[in-house]
Each structure stands twice: as C-alpha cells, then as structure tokens.
Design a protein around this motif. Structure first.
Motif, short mmCIF file in Angstrom:
data_model
loop_
_atom_site.label_atom_id
_atom_site.label_comp_id
_atom_site.label_asym_id
_atom_site.label_seq_id
_atom_site.Cartn_x
_atom_site.Cartn_y
_atom_site.Cartn_z
N ASN A 128 39.08 33.36 50.82
CA ASN A 128 40.37 32.92 51.36
C ASN A 128 41.37 32.55 50.28
N ASP A 129 40.87 32.27 49.07
CA ASP A 129 41.77 31.93 47.97
C ASP A 129 42.32 33.16 47.27
N PHE A 130 41.86 34.34 47.68
CA PHE A 130 42.32 35.57 47.03
C PHE A 130 43.05 36.43 48.04
N TYR A 131 44.30 36.72 47.74
CA TYR A 131 45.13 37.52 48.65
C TYR A 131 45.44 38.86 47.98
N TYR A 132 45.30 39.95 48.73
CA TYR A 132 45.56 41.29 48.21
C TYR A 132 46.38 42.06 49.22
N SER A 142 43.44 29.94 44.05
CA SER A 142 42.53 28.84 43.74
C SER A 142 42.89 28.17 42.42
N ASP A 143 42.47 26.92 42.27
CA ASP A 143 42.66 26.23 40.99
C ASP A 143 41.47 26.45 40.07
N LYS A 144 40.65 27.45 40.44
CA LYS A 144 39.50 27.82 39.60
C LYS A 144 39.56 29.31 39.27
N PRO A 145 39.07 29.69 38.10
CA PRO A 145 39.03 31.12 37.75
C PRO A 145 38.08 31.87 38.69
N MET A 146 38.33 33.16 38.86
CA MET A 146 37.46 34.03 39.66
C MET A 146 36.75 35.01 38.74
N GLU A 147 35.43 35.07 38.86
CA GLU A 147 34.67 36.07 38.12
C GLU A 147 34.52 37.31 39.00
N VAL A 148 34.96 38.44 38.49
CA VAL A 148 34.95 39.67 39.28
C VAL A 148 34.36 40.82 38.46
N VAL A 149 34.01 41.89 39.17
CA VAL A 149 33.56 43.11 38.53
C VAL A 149 34.56 44.21 38.87
N LEU A 150 35.16 44.79 37.83
CA LEU A 150 36.07 45.91 38.02
C LEU A 150 35.27 47.19 37.94
N MET A 151 35.35 48.01 38.98
CA MET A 151 34.60 49.26 39.02
C MET A 151 35.54 50.44 38.83
N PRO A 152 35.06 51.52 38.25
CA PRO A 152 35.90 52.72 38.09
C PRO A 152 36.45 53.19 39.44
N SER A 170 50.32 33.36 35.19
CA SER A 170 49.43 32.32 35.71
C SER A 170 49.78 31.01 35.04
N GLU A 171 49.09 29.95 35.45
CA GLU A 171 49.35 28.64 34.84
C GLU A 171 48.98 28.64 33.36
N SER A 172 47.96 29.41 33.02
CA SER A 172 47.46 29.40 31.64
C SER A 172 48.08 30.47 30.76
N LYS A 173 48.76 31.47 31.38
CA LYS A 173 49.35 32.56 30.61
C LYS A 173 50.77 32.83 31.06
N ALA A 174 51.63 33.09 30.09
CA ALA A 174 53.02 33.41 30.40
C ALA A 174 53.11 34.82 30.99
N PRO A 228 42.25 34.29 35.91
CA PRO A 228 42.53 32.86 35.76
C PRO A 228 43.02 32.23 37.07
N GLU A 229 42.88 30.93 37.13
CA GLU A 229 43.33 30.19 38.30
C GLU A 229 44.84 30.37 38.49
N ASN A 230 45.25 30.36 39.76
CA ASN A 230 46.67 30.46 40.13
C ASN A 230 47.38 31.64 39.45
N THR A 231 46.72 32.78 39.48
CA THR A 231 47.29 34.00 38.90
C THR A 231 47.97 34.83 39.97
N LEU A 232 49.18 35.25 39.68
CA LEU A 232 49.93 36.14 40.57
C LEU A 232 50.21 37.44 39.81
N ALA A 233 49.87 38.56 40.42
CA ALA A 233 50.10 39.85 39.76
C ALA A 233 50.66 40.86 40.75
#
Length: 251
Positions: A3-7, A30-40, A51-55, A73-78
């Motif tokens: 629920n913390d991840f919107y696509y 989320s205010d926590k990082p998400m660990e994910v696997v990127l697949m081909p 994000s909060e941690s990156k410009a 990272p937490e609170n990342t918008l892309a």
C-alpha cells in the motif's frame, strides 16, 4: 501490491507506439526504503526522480539481461518514460550498448524538466508526449520498424533467420546492429521478451511453459536466469519485491 507503493503507467498514442511502451510513475510513500528486484523487461527507462535523501536527478537505465537487487529510498517519487529499443535510437538518439545492466546520470535540465514537473503526473504526461512527438524523426529505417513489430508480435519466438528473410536484412548485419546499438544480440533480446511474456502467465498462477521452451526444466532454468528464483518462488513474490510481477497481477 504494498500500500505504500503506488504505480501508474499510460500507453502512448499510436504515433509513438513503435518507440515508447509507456509513460508512467511510481511513488514509495513509505518512510522506509524498499528492497526490490529489477528483472529484465526489454525496456530502456528514463527516470526523473527525487526523494528526501537525493536531489532531483535524471537517470537513463539500459537494457538488462540479469536480475538486479535495488533499493528505492524512502519517500521517492519518480516519473519515467519506458522506451522500446527504437525509442532509444530515434528519440534519445544514442547507443545504449555501454549501459547494459547499468545506468548513467543525465544533465539535470535534460528535456527542460525540473522538480516542478514532478508535481502533477497528468501535466508531466502531456508535456513529455508533446516533446516526444516534436523530436520524432520523419525518416525511420523501415527494416528496423518491421523487425521490432515481428519480434514483439511473437513474444520473441521468431527465429533470426526467419526475420532476416522477411525483412531482407542479413542475420549477420542484424546482430551487428543489435550489439552496437543495444549491447546484446537479437537472440538475447528475444529471450528477454519471452521471459516477460511468461511473467504474465506466472502472475496468474500458471507455472508451466506456454511458449516455445523445450520442456519444464528449460522453462524453470530460463525463469531463474532472469528473475533469480524458480517460478513457484516468483509467484509468492514475498514482500512484493518483484515489482514487475506485482504490476502484472493488478492487470
């Protein structure tokens, strides 16, 4: 999906379909990082991200032929554009051979996008679609256009020799083009598309080969090669770490 991840993703209009798979976004709220696997998945992704941690950052991600662990990272918008290979060549106007399984940072003002453009996805979509149509060349190599139409229509199950005969382009020249432009062979790209099509079946709980795999063992081996796990483990998708599969399950 978490629920913390919107696509969200929108297909382009017909004039861009040969070059762009979709224009989309994701938000780790989320205010926590998400660990994910990127697949081909056979796509080249251009990300406008903050994000909060990156410009604000613009990143181009090349094709992948192996799974990769990543942390969002937490609170990342892309916001992003997912290109088909022809899009990299004709819209980005660059070879991506040097960023196979890799990425590169682009100038912050690339295509005149800024942090303000991340405030509203609909406005971003409109602006990007307009930009893509403006830079689309009038002249396209029709052999390449037909090649990719056939490859996508068959989920990568067409043989290079058959392609060569249909588009009157030698197998050797086709593979030279692929390796120089995209960093892998046509056969390797076709296997990625077959894997991606198989993911749609796995997302529905169908854990057996429905495409041109030799047998169940070959199917399992190929799925593990591109995802890192066997089909049954992939279906479980613990913690929604396989984002692509989570998206397919929602469709």
């Amino acid at each position: 999906m978490n629920n913390d991840f919107y696509y969200k993703a929108i297909e382009p209009d017909e004039s861009l379909l040969d070059f762009v798979e979709n224009i989309g976004m994701f938000h780790n709220k989320s205010d926590k990082p998400m660990e994910v696997v990127l697949m081909p998945d056979g796509r080249i992704d251009l990300f406008f991200m903050q994000s909060e941690s990156k410009a604000f950052q613009v990143t181009l991600i090349g094709l992948e032929n192996v799974p990769e662990q990543q942390v969002i990272p937490e609170n990342t918008l892309a916001f992003k554009i997912s290109f088909k290979p022809l899009g990299a060549e004709y819209l980005l106007q660059t070879s991506i051979a040097d960023i196979l399984n890799s990425a590169k940072i682009l100038p912050e003002d690339f295509w005149n996008m800024t942090t303000d453009d991340l405030k509203n996805f609909d406005a971003f979509h409109t602006k990007i679609a307009k930009k893509l149509k403006e830079i689309l060349p009038k002249e396209i190599d029709e052999r390449k256009r037909k090649l990719f139409k056939l490859v996508y229509a068959t989920n990568g199950e067409i043989k290079v020799l058959e392609l060569s005969e249909k588009i009157f382009w030698s197998s050797r020249e086709i593979n030279r083009y692929f390796n120089k432009q995209f960093g892998l062979s046509l056969n390797a790209f076709c296997k990625i598309l077959r894997f991606k099509a198989s993911l749609e079946h796995i997302a529905k709980g169908r854990l057996f080969p429905e495409l041109n795999f030799t047998d169940q063992t070959h199917f399992i081996k190929e799925i593990k090669k591109f995802s890192g796990v066997v089909p049954s483990e992939l279906l479980k998708n613990k913690d929604d770490r396989f984002i692509l599969l989570s998206v397919l399950k929602q469709q």
